[in-house]
Write an enzyme that holds these catalytic residues in place. Sequence first.
Site, short mmCIF file in Angstrom:
data_model
loop_
_atom_site.label_atom_id
_atom_site.label_comp_id
_atom_site.label_asym_id
_atom_site.label_seq_id
_atom_site.Cartn_x
_atom_site.Cartn_y
_atom_site.Cartn_z
N SER A 1 0.82 -1.20 0.00
CA SER A 1 0.00 0.00 0.00
C SER A 1 0.87 1.26 0.00
O SER A 1 1.78 1.36 -0.80
CB SER A 1 -0.95 -0.06 1.20
OG SER A 1 -2.07 0.72 0.95
N LYS B 1 4.34 2.26 -2.21
CA LYS B 1 4.69 3.48 -2.97
C LYS B 1 6.10 3.91 -2.55
O LYS B 1 6.92 4.31 -3.38
CB LYS B 1 3.71 4.63 -2.64
CG LYS B 1 2.21 4.33 -2.82
CD LYS B 1 1.39 5.60 -2.59
CE LYS B 1 -0.01 5.43 -2.03
NZ LYS B 1 -1.00 4.81 -2.84
N TRP C 1 -9.98 0.39 -5.27
CA TRP C 1 -9.43 1.72 -4.93
C TRP C 1 -8.01 1.89 -5.48
O TRP C 1 -7.61 2.96 -5.91
CB TRP C 1 -9.48 1.85 -3.42
CG TRP C 1 -8.98 3.11 -2.80
CD1 TRP C 1 -7.93 3.24 -1.94
CD2 TRP C 1 -9.52 4.44 -2.94
NE1 TRP C 1 -7.78 4.55 -1.54
CE2 TRP C 1 -8.74 5.31 -2.15
CE3 TRP C 1 -10.58 4.97 -3.68
CZ2 TRP C 1 -8.99 6.68 -2.07
CZ3 TRP C 1 -10.82 6.33 -3.60
CH2 TRP C 1 -10.02 7.17 -2.80
N HIS D 1 -7.50 -5.72 -0.04
CA HIS D 1 -6.28 -4.91 0.05
C HIS D 1 -5.47 -5.38 1.26
O HIS D 1 -5.85 -5.11 2.41
CB HIS D 1 -6.73 -3.46 0.23
CG HIS D 1 -5.63 -2.47 0.33
ND1 HIS D 1 -4.85 -2.12 -0.76
CD2 HIS D 1 -5.17 -1.73 1.38
CE1 HIS D 1 -3.97 -1.21 -0.38
NE2 HIS D 1 -4.13 -0.97 0.92
C1 GCU Z 1 -5.37 4.94 1.53
C2 GCU Z 1 -4.75 5.75 0.43
C3 GCU Z 1 -3.97 4.86 -0.51
C4 GCU Z 1 -2.95 4.06 0.28
C5 GCU Z 1 -3.65 3.33 1.39
C6 GCU Z 1 -2.75 2.62 2.39
O1 GCU Z 1 -6.36 4.10 1.06
O2 GCU Z 1 -5.78 6.42 -0.24
O3 GCU Z 1 -3.33 5.63 -1.49
O4 GCU Z 1 -2.25 3.18 -0.55
O5 GCU Z 1 -4.36 4.23 2.19
O6 GCU Z 1 -1.60 2.93 2.53
O7 GCU Z 1 -3.27 1.76 3.10
#
Ligand code: GCU
Length: 424
Positions: free
Chosen positions: A264, A268, A355, A405
């Site tokens: 998540s 990134k 998402w 997720h």
């Molecule tokens: C949120 C955010 C995402 C991210 C995620 C996470 O949903 O919008 O961009 O990847 O959190 O880190 O769990």
Amino acid sequence: MPTSTHVYLRFFIAMVLSSGAISVFAQKNPNYTESAVGTYQLPSPLITNQHKKVRTSSDWNGHRRNEVLQLFKENMYGQFPGPSADMHFVMQKIDSAAVGGLAISKQVRIYLTAGEKGPYIDLLLYVPANTTHPVPVFAGWNFKGNQSVSTDENILVSQTYLDFLKIKKDTLAPARGDQEKCWPIKTIIEHGYGVATAYYGDLEPDYPDGWQTGIRSTLAKSLQLKSTDWCAMGAWAWGLSRILDYLQTDKAVDAARVMVIGHSRLGKIALWAAANDTRFAAVVSNDSGEGGAALSHRNYGQNLKGMITSFPHWYISTYKDYADDINALPIDQHMLLALAAPRPLYVASATNDRWADPYGEFLGAKNAEPVYALFGKKGLGTDEMPAPDTSVGNTIRYHIRTGDHDILLFDWMQYIKFADELVK
Ligand code: GCU
């Protein structure tokens, strides 16, 4: 004394901030209809700023790679400084019979300045106990402090995480082991790998004003950067390089085989770390979504505007300029993935994780292929999304796991196989 209502309220706020659930409130009506995505034009990794075609790996390494890296710095992340001068490591705890005797665990405090006041990163490292040679290691941030990755009582509770929750140790259990399913340490060890992790909030707490107490303030002088010269993502990615600095000093670790991994938002971060720090031998992005492996020009699920509205601290302010004009963005995430080339790259999604735009993540990986091809490296080997729970590809790999997720044992088993084949 806080009342229990206060405690729960604070806990709720902290969870909303840390889980990112807040973004769901900020981006109304995300597009989840494939036919409504529309058309878009991706910038090419293989056309230079002077409109020349990149034809060889030396064109890439000698010129274009740096151009692309600069474009990401100028438009998205800002600077990626070198190490801080007075960094040093203090071993806090060693357990030579961890994981039922299968592993040795080490807890090391990485001080980022001289002295022992902080800031610091508390690193937790497990390596197999039964080997005589240095081992490859998976290294990545965790969401809730080292004590969350295992029920192992020897793991020190993260003070930074407690500070983040603003809750004293005695008012709320510090999430010991509650991320255990995301960190199958025993399995990783049994396959001959080490695993290194630390709490990302050690560098900057994850909320818009977090920079005030994080390293973008505390190290501003020593790194000679203003807080706005980089961003929270940059600070966290930089921290992964500092973890690698420690791992290079640990004889149990094969430092030429450290794979950076993240789920998540932590995925990134892993991608930006790998782009800047070519010492990482491979990179794994699990469900990293918008600002990670997913294409930003593709409007599906979270979009750039939604992300920077909810998380303005994650990127530099220039990135916001593209919120209402995505076509003006001169980069996209396939180019970030391409910065990992020719190193092994794994991108993964989950079927229910709309998402994060699974197809956009697949396309991110797909569109990194031309850069890998310059090095004679094979990518996904298909233009079609694979069936769920099927890993495809070669030096670039992809799967979409059935479910939500998350980063789970199935995902890790694919990463271990990938590492067995390409890194070990
Ligand atoms: C949120 C955010 C995402 C991210 C995620 C996470 O949903 O919008 O961009 O990847 O959190 O880190 O769990």
